[in-house]
Motif scaffolding. Sequence first.
Motif, PDB file in Angstrom:
ATOM      1  N   ASN A   1      27.809   3.293  -6.931  1.00 16.39           N
ATOM      2  CA  ASN A   1      26.506   3.801  -6.458  1.00 16.39           C
ATOM      3  C   ASN A   1      26.646   4.760  -5.290  1.00 16.39           C
ATOM      4  N   CYS A   2      27.722   5.525  -5.263  1.00 10.24           N
ATOM      5  CA  CYS A   2      27.867   6.411  -4.097  1.00 10.24           C
ATOM      6  C   CYS A   2      28.458   7.754  -4.492  1.00 10.24           C
ATOM      7  N   SER A   3      27.916   8.324  -5.591  1.00 10.57           N
ATOM      8  CA  SER A   3      28.421   9.618  -6.056  1.00 10.57           C
ATOM      9  C   SER A   3      27.595  10.789  -5.543  1.00 10.57           C
ATOM     10  N   LYS A   4      26.560  10.494  -4.781  1.00 14.23           N
ATOM     11  CA  LYS A   4      25.668  11.574  -4.316  1.00 14.23           C
ATOM     12  C   LYS A   4      25.996  11.971  -2.868  1.00 14.23           C
ATOM     13  N   HIS A   5      25.931  13.286  -2.625  1.00 11.56           N
ATOM     14  CA  HIS A   5      26.298  13.731  -1.272  1.00 11.56           C
ATOM     15  C   HIS A   5      25.344  13.194  -0.213  1.00 11.56           C
ATOM     16  N   ALA A   6      24.097  12.897  -0.626  1.00  9.47           N
ATOM     17  CA  ALA A   6      23.107  12.415   0.354  1.00  9.47           C
ATOM     18  C   ALA A   6      23.585  11.124   1.037  1.00  9.47           C
ATOM     19  N   THR A   7      24.335  10.327   0.288  1.00  3.43           N
ATOM     20  CA  THR A   7      24.849   9.075   0.864  1.00  3.43           C
ATOM     21  C   THR A   7      25.760   9.381   2.049  1.00  3.43           C
ATOM     22  N   TYR A   8      26.596  10.418   1.873  1.00  3.51           N
ATOM     23  CA  TYR A   8      27.575  10.740   2.931  1.00  3.51           C
ATOM     24  C   TYR A   8      26.905  11.464   4.101  1.00  3.51           C
ATOM     25  N   GLU A   9      25.803  12.168   3.800  1.00  2.00           N
ATOM     26  CA  GLU A   9      25.027  12.752   4.904  1.00  2.00           C
ATOM     27  C   GLU A   9      24.469  11.635   5.782  1.00  2.00           C
ATOM     28  N   ALA A  10      23.995  10.585   5.094  1.00  2.80           N
ATOM     29  CA  ALA A  10      23.483   9.430   5.843  1.00  2.80           C
ATOM     30  C   ALA A  10      24.608   8.804   6.661  1.00  2.80           C
ATOM     31  N   VAL A  11      25.754   8.597   6.028  1.00  4.48           N
ATOM     32  CA  VAL A  11      26.889   7.979   6.724  1.00  4.48           C
ATOM     33  C   VAL A  11      27.277   8.823   7.942  1.00  4.48           C
ATOM     34  N   ALA A  12      27.369  10.130   7.739  1.00  5.90           N
ATOM     35  CA  ALA A  12      27.774  11.012   8.844  1.00  5.90           C
ATOM     36  C   ALA A  12      26.807  10.906  10.021  1.00  5.90           C
ATOM     37  N   ALA A  13      25.519  10.900   9.702  1.00  8.03           N
ATOM     38  CA  ALA A  13      24.513  10.835  10.779  1.00  8.03           C
ATOM     39  C   ALA A  13      24.555   9.485  11.492  1.00  8.03           C
TER      40      ALA A  13
ATOM     41  N   GLU B   1       0.833  -1.210   0.000  1.00  6.38           N
ATOM     42  CA  GLU B   1       0.000   0.000   0.000  1.00  6.38           C
ATOM     43  C   GLU B   1       0.866   1.259   0.000  1.00  6.38           C
ATOM     44  N   ILE B   2       1.909   1.234   0.807  1.00  3.25           N
ATOM     45  CA  ILE B   2       2.792   2.402   0.886  1.00  3.25           C
ATOM     46  C   ILE B   2       4.099   2.029   0.201  1.00  3.25           C
ATOM     47  N   LEU B   3       4.506   2.874  -0.737  1.00 10.54           N
ATOM     48  CA  LEU B   3       5.662   2.561  -1.565  1.00 10.54           C
ATOM     49  C   LEU B   3       6.709   3.660  -1.413  1.00 10.54           C
ATOM     50  N   PHE B   4       7.873   3.314  -0.887  1.00  8.77           N
ATOM     51  CA  PHE B   4       9.016   4.220  -0.943  1.00  8.77           C
ATOM     52  C   PHE B   4      10.002   3.613  -1.916  1.00  8.77           C
ATOM     53  N   SER B   5      10.106   4.216  -3.095  1.00  9.44           N
ATOM     54  CA  SER B   5      10.994   3.679  -4.121  1.00  9.44           C
ATOM     55  C   SER B   5      11.827   4.821  -4.647  1.00  9.44           C
ATOM     56  N   ASN B   6      13.145   4.666  -4.655  1.00 10.68           N
ATOM     57  CA  ASN B   6      14.024   5.740  -5.111  1.00 10.68           C
ATOM     58  C   ASN B   6      15.285   5.104  -5.673  1.00 10.68           C
ATOM     59  N   VAL B   7      15.568   5.353  -6.962  1.00  8.73           N
ATOM     60  CA  VAL B   7      16.743   4.705  -7.573  1.00  8.73           C
ATOM     61  C   VAL B   7      17.994   5.571  -7.473  1.00  8.73           C
ATOM     62  N   THR B   8      17.872   6.774  -6.899  1.00 13.29           N
ATOM     63  CA  THR B   8      19.057   7.636  -6.823  1.00 13.29           C
ATOM     64  C   THR B   8      19.905   7.348  -5.585  1.00 13.29           C
ATOM     65  N   VAL B   9      19.339   6.635  -4.631  1.00 10.86           N
ATOM     66  CA  VAL B   9      20.091   6.342  -3.402  1.00 10.86           C
ATOM     67  C   VAL B   9      21.005   5.136  -3.614  1.00 10.86           C
ATOM     68  N   SER B  10      21.991   5.004  -2.727  1.00  4.68           N
ATOM     69  CA  SER B  10      22.949   3.900  -2.849  1.00  4.68           C
ATOM     70  C   SER B  10      22.326   2.553  -2.543  1.00  4.68           C
ATOM     71  N   SER B  11      21.324   2.570  -1.670  1.00  4.68           N
ATOM     72  CA  SER B  11      20.880   1.322  -1.060  1.00  4.68           C
ATOM     73  C   SER B  11      19.523   1.513  -0.391  1.00  4.68           C
ATOM     74  N   THR B  12      18.892   0.390  -0.107  1.00  3.35           N
ATOM     75  CA  THR B  12      17.662   0.444   0.693  1.00  3.35           C
ATOM     76  C   THR B  12      17.969   0.994   2.084  1.00  3.35           C
ATOM     77  N   ALA B  13      19.137   0.646   2.604  1.00  2.00           N
ATOM     78  CA  ALA B  13      19.527   1.135   3.932  1.00  2.00           C
ATOM     79  C   ALA B  13      19.613   2.662   3.943  1.00  2.00           C
ATOM     80  N   GLU B  14      20.193   3.236   2.878  1.00  7.65           N
ATOM     81  CA  GLU B  14      20.264   4.694   2.827  1.00  7.65           C
ATOM     82  C   GLU B  14      18.866   5.299   2.733  1.00  7.65           C
TER      83      GLU B  14
END
Length: 342
Positions: free
Chosen positions: A181-193, A131-144
């Motif tokens: 799959n880790c050229s986006k800054h959002a990945t590193y924001e996740a890592v930092a947090a 029913e609820i779908l979070f789908s995003n292909v720009t992230v590195s991973s489901t974990a991110e």
Amino acid sequence: VEFEASKIEQFDSFVENTASVAIFVHQNPDGDALGSASCFCRLFESLGKTATVISPNECPPYLSFLHGFADFVDFEKQTTNAVNALDKADSVLFLDFNKIDRIGTVQKSLSLSGKNTLLIDHHPDPEEFAEILFSNVTVSSTAELTFHILHASGYWSAIDAVAAEALLTGIITDTGGFSHNCSKHATYEAVAALLEKGADREKIHTFIFQSNNLNKLQLLGNCIGNSMRVFPEYGAALMTITLKDKQIYNFSSGDSEGIVNYPLSVKGINFCALFTENEDMVKVSFRSKGTFPANAFSEKYFNGGGHLNAAGGRVQATLQEAIALFEKGLSSFESELKALLK
Ligand code: 5GP
Ligand code: MN
């Protein structure tokens, strides 16, 4: 990574309205699937709820350091436990897959009526089985993606070091230790947090990359040294793990993890495959560089799919037949492969 406020409200109420959740990961679950599952397990437990992680088949022992691993249910071996957990669950969470057939025969036991369902995934073109779908292909991973959702939700404060470490494991494994799959800054924001929450990067690295047994390294040696075939005219290569190799190297699930990537370290090899022979079918993993669509190749010839540069599939055929199919595929993708050689 931004979400509409209404999506986050949906997520918050999914968690709030859950007393007992069944968490499904894909067949041959990897660090991303199980890392994300482990995080949710920890979160639901810390909120006083029940969570059961169900895997269609064995969870690879190299991930046994993840929180809750010992209680992850292997549907093949613990079918009754899995079915009971599903019956009891008022919510179902699907992690790290886009097509319901990725859970294999578990589908037959999957009755979702009356249950709240949520899918979090980063593969292209998801089927709408939740029913609820979070789908995003720009992230590195489901974990991110899970991180970004939690961070935007009311539940970030409930994430502790254990849950953070599980998510960081997913990011580290799905990016091959921050190599793709880790050229986006959002990945590193996740890592930092996640580091700020207390996740121990070095510990994860040691468990994932420095805890092999000798057999696995020797299997890798055999794949590269004896089984590899290079197709220089296509910039492609293949490797095999036969039933006999499995015996020789005392193969267990997870032992082939990462092997498929090695041919890409060679200049001029842009596409490669690893064939793993099983009693009833051949499993194939694909990796590519640049624009070559490993997922389209896998979909067309091996009933599979995945990401542009990392895909997989399977075929009910002999190893020889599967290899012949691969060669046929190479010639049909000739122009795409040759374009990369220029
Ligand atoms: P791996 O080679 O690590 O098994 O899989 C790489 C990626 O390919 C996975 O992340 C997944 O997206 C996809 N994949 C692997 N096996 C299959 C399969 O049998 N079917 C589909 N649709 N995708 C697969
Ligand atoms: Mn993944």
